[in-house]
Design an enzyme around this catalytic site. Structure first.
Site, PDB file in Angstrom:
ATOM      1  N   GLY A   9       0.863  -1.182   0.000  1.00 54.83           N
ATOM      2  CA  GLY A   9       0.000   0.000   0.000  1.00 54.83           C
ATOM      3  C   GLY A   9       0.890   1.220   0.000  1.00 54.83           C
ATOM      4  N   SER A  10       0.336   2.378   0.348  1.00 55.25           N
ATOM      5  CA  SER A  10       1.159   3.586   0.373  1.00 55.25           C
ATOM      6  C   SER A  10       0.329   4.796   0.745  1.00 55.25           C
ATOM      7  CB  SER A  10       1.799   3.868  -0.998  1.00 55.25           C
ATOM      8  OG  SER A  10       2.593   2.803  -1.432  1.00 55.25           O
TER       9      SER A  10
END
Length: 785
Positions: free
Chosen positions: A227-228
């Protein structure tokens, strides 16, 4: 034969030292040589290499050498994986055999080789620059290995191992292809390997029915385990009116998807600082002098299903427009320590056959294939190379339009002029509203509406994916069909869809396959927006208004637990009114100590936070249940009230207390939330996104012990400002530069991260030469070396 189960889850040798601890002028290189390579490496603090070369081949040579110095075991093991040899070297466990079968099929079909065919324009096949860089990378890696010797490697993980061998250029292209299909056919690897016609499925193997939720979930398609967060800040959001970017990818802390920091320079052609995944020769997240960018995992789907109507009595033939068409079969064999294992794969005009028992079955009448639109994506390395050469976000958008290469990520960027860009400009199957209405059978329309998974009618040729105007290749959404937003204040993404990249200008009306619009956002997305809005208003408790890189760093590692901010007080009140509750498995517990621990929780996941683990486990048990509704016109603030009448809330708290048996409920986060480096346990701040933490760190609970080993989370973190005198700011690689326990760069940045420290951006000559730890050397190899 092994059981094929379907579990759809996803000292430097040979150096000529030029000088140590002092600056060396950038070398004056000539034209590229037919034989031999040369690169200048300047190792700065924390082992970060600044590599200068005269050609892209020489630059790749320097990158391959430096990465081999620090992470040769990671690269060597990944080479084994994409060569389909895991079960030979690491044991014939089912997972290794399935991986080998998948990759051997691609090898037998010459997938990597075919991606190199065609004009070298960076769209139809890789350009000469990129091919040179790959060639040089292989030469650099092999140069290090040859000069050092497998027996003399300092990393015990692969010292003297037979699976460490010289690389080939084909190995790199196979690795690149595997990265492209990570969110597509590779995520369905087990289902592709297990797909067999009904009679064969009964006689050839046992197929274990999986938890199909990973594939057919109602949520959108952001990849599990990665993710980020990212911010692109424009002139209205920064102190000096220039652009600023936060890069905060959440990626694995072990294995081949670790990032590697570096600065690459070919004078006059390419000059970029940032990070790549280990084994990649080009920077994927970073900045040049006037442009910075990051990526976040997109919610868009990367493949479509095709439902096939099979010919009666022949489950390996299907109808298209009423005409029978035979599937192509291919027998694949892999060698294991326990003997050979063979498997027959089946392919259609749409792509490989896939099974998900109970959802996408292969019966006598119906079966399913997928089209993975990244399976022919050979544009990515060129795309990232050209991104690094763009001067501003408008030029960056032109690169995205031409190459359409981002396999499964959004892009968030800003430039020195103070303009920011968000785009889900990734590779997405072209499922328009018209195609969805005409070609998704009625029984699968709810699946598409809920999760963006398109199941198309494979019996009709007019349901095939078509070429969009301006699209780089057939079958994907074109540039004009993708969500893009330019802003002079800010854009952001934290793995929700494109809709609220900026709440003042929602992106709406795009194909459902890209992600949900006008729908509830995650707690992490809401916190990410709230942090920006508070900073711009000056209401977050930090000095001033607007962003500097120091304030951006403080916000990123503020470690707020947004879920706790919303519901903790109501949870404590409920707990004290009803201090006993029953767990899911029927055990009644006294929650008095839990009430007190939650009351003392400071709503953060800092090292000194107490009770953070209790709220984390409560959130993971599904305890954050809201009483109020999501309001589309107040998407950042709703819902926000705990549903204290829902018995599941108290059950979740009881489950959390039971799970934490043996661990004090008021323990300090840093005492129990750590990462191991040898015998050392390093305290780690940050926490779970499910609880609403921006700085995501995922660390599995060990009963009675705590959280001793980070699995994934914040990795390469960069807060960079593109000022009038060049880039400046802060950056860190949380798990450090090297996987080698004997490297000086094995734990240094992890210790730095533990204290919320940072390394500075080092892009200009002044910044690089000011580093007191600078060590400079040139590496060379002749044609026969």
């Amino acid at each position: 034969m092994s059981v094929l189960s379907v579990r759809l889850k996803a000292a430097v040798t040979a150096l000529v030292v030029v000088t140590a601890g002092a600056a060396v002028p950038a070398p004056a290189f000539g034209v590229e040589r037919d034989r031999g390579y040369s690169a200048l490496i300047r190792r700065a603090s924390y082992g970060v290499p600044h590599i200068t070369a005269g050609t892209f081949a020489d630059l790749g040579f320097g990158v391959g050498f430096a990465q081999a110095e620090d992470n040769i075991c990671v690269i060597a093991e990944n080479t084994v994986t994409v060569s389909g040899e895991r079960s030979r070297w690491f044991g014939a466990a089912d997972a290794n055999v399935r991986s080998d079968l998948f990759h051997r099929k691609a090898i037998d079909e010459r997938v990597a080789e075919r991606l190199l065919e065609g004009p070298r324009d960076g769209v139809r096949s890789p350009s000469g620059d990129v091919r040179d860089q790959v060639r040089g990378f292989v030469a650099g890696y092999n140069h290090f290995l040859r000069r050092t010797g497998v027996q003399n490697l300092t990393d015990p993980a692969c010292r003297g191992k037979g699976w460490v061998r010289p690389m080939t250029e084909t190995d790199v292209w196979r690795t690149t292809w595997a990265s492209m299909v990570r969110a597509g056919s590779r995520s369905l690897l087990d289902g592709i390997v297990a797909a067999a016609p009904p009679a064969a499925a009964k006689t050839v193997e046992t197929v274990e029915v999986p938890d199909a939720a990973a594939v057919v979930a109602s949520l959108d398609g952001a990849g599990s385990g990665i993710g980020s967060n990212a911010y692109g800040l424009g002139a209205q959001a920064t102190g000096n009116g220039s652009g600023m970017v936060l890069a905060n990818p959440h990626f694995p802390w072990q294995g081949s998807e670790r990032f590697y920091r570096m600065h690459l320079r070919v004078p006059g052609r390419y000059d970029v600082e940032g990070a790549s995944l280990i084994g990649d020769p080009i920077i994927e997240i970073g900045h040049n002098r006037t442009l910075a960018w990051s990526h976040t995992v997109s919610t868009a789907r990367r493949f479509v299903w095709y439902r096939l109507s099979l010919v009666p009595g022949d489950p390996t033939s299907y109808y298209v427009d009423g005409v029978p068409e035979r599937m192509r079969s291919r027998a694949v064999t892999v060698e294991t320590g326990a003997g050979p294992v063979s498997r027959t794969f089946y392919d259609t005009r749409y792509g490989p056959m896939v099974v998900v028992p109970g959802t996408f079955d292969w019966t006598a009448a119906t079966a399913y294939a997928i089209t993975d639109v990244n399976a022919t994506n050979n544009r990515a390395l060129d795309g990232w190379l050209r991104m690094g050469q763009a001067r501003d976000v408008r030029q960056l958008k032109a690169v995205l339009d031409r190459h359409q290469f981002l396999p499964w990520v959004n892009v968030i960027a800003a430039d020195a002029r103070g303009e920011a860009l968000y785009g889900d400009h990734s590779v997405v199957p072209r499922v328009t509203a018209d195609l969805a209405a005409a070609c998704i059978p009625a029984s699968f329309q709810p699946l598409y509406a809920a999760g963006g998974q398109a199941v198309l009618d494979g019996s009709r040729s007019d349901c095939a994916l078509t070429r969009a105007p301006g699209a780089a290749v057939p079958g994907i959404l074109g540039p004009s069909e993708l969500p893009v937003r330019f802003r002079d204040d800010y854009v952001t993404n934290s793995n929700d869809s494109h809709w609220l990249a900026n709440p003042a200008a929602p992106l709406e009306g795009f194909p459902r396959i890209l992600g949900r619009e006008r729908a509830q956002r995650s707690l992490r997305t809401r916190l990410g927006i709230d942090q920006v809005e508070q900073r711009l208003a000056g209401t977050d408790g930090l000095p001033g208004r607007g962003f500097t890189t120091a304030r951006l760093w403080d916000v990123t590692f503020g470690n707020r637990v947004y879920g706790a901010e919303l519901v903790r007080d109501d949870l404590v009140a409920l707990c004290r009114r009803q201090p006993t509750a029953t767990t899911t498995n029927g055990v009644t517990l006294d929650l008095t100590a839990a009430c007190d621990a939650l009351a003392g929780f400071n709503l953060r996941v800092d090292l000194d936070s107490r009770g953070a683990h209790l709220f984390t486990e409560f959130a993971l048990a599904g305890g954050i249940r809201f009483a109020d509704a999501f309001v589309v016109t107040d998407a950042v603030r709703t819902p926000r009230r705990l549903d204290t009448d829902n018995p599941g809330v108290r059950t979740a708290l009881a489950d959390a207390v039971q799970k934490l048996d043996g661990i004090p409920l008021d323990a300090a986060w840093g005492d129990i939330h750590t990462d191991s480096r040898g015998d050392r346990r390093i305290p780690i701040h940050g926490g779970r996104g499910e609880a609403g933490v921006f700085n995501v760190i995922t660390n599995a609970l060990v009963p009675g012990v705590g959280y001793p080993q980070v699995t994934h989370g914040s990795s390469f973190v960069m807060a960079v400002e593109l000022g009038p005198h060049g880039p400046s700011g802060r950056q860190i690689l949380t798990y450090s530069q090297s996987t080698n326990p004997n490297s000086p760069w094995y734990a240094d940045q992890t210790l730095l991260y533990s204290g919320k420290g940072w390394d500075t951006v080092k892009y200009t000559e002044e910044q690089i030469t000011a580093d007191p730890n600078l060590r400079t050397y040139r590496i060379t190899a002749t044609g026969g070396d």
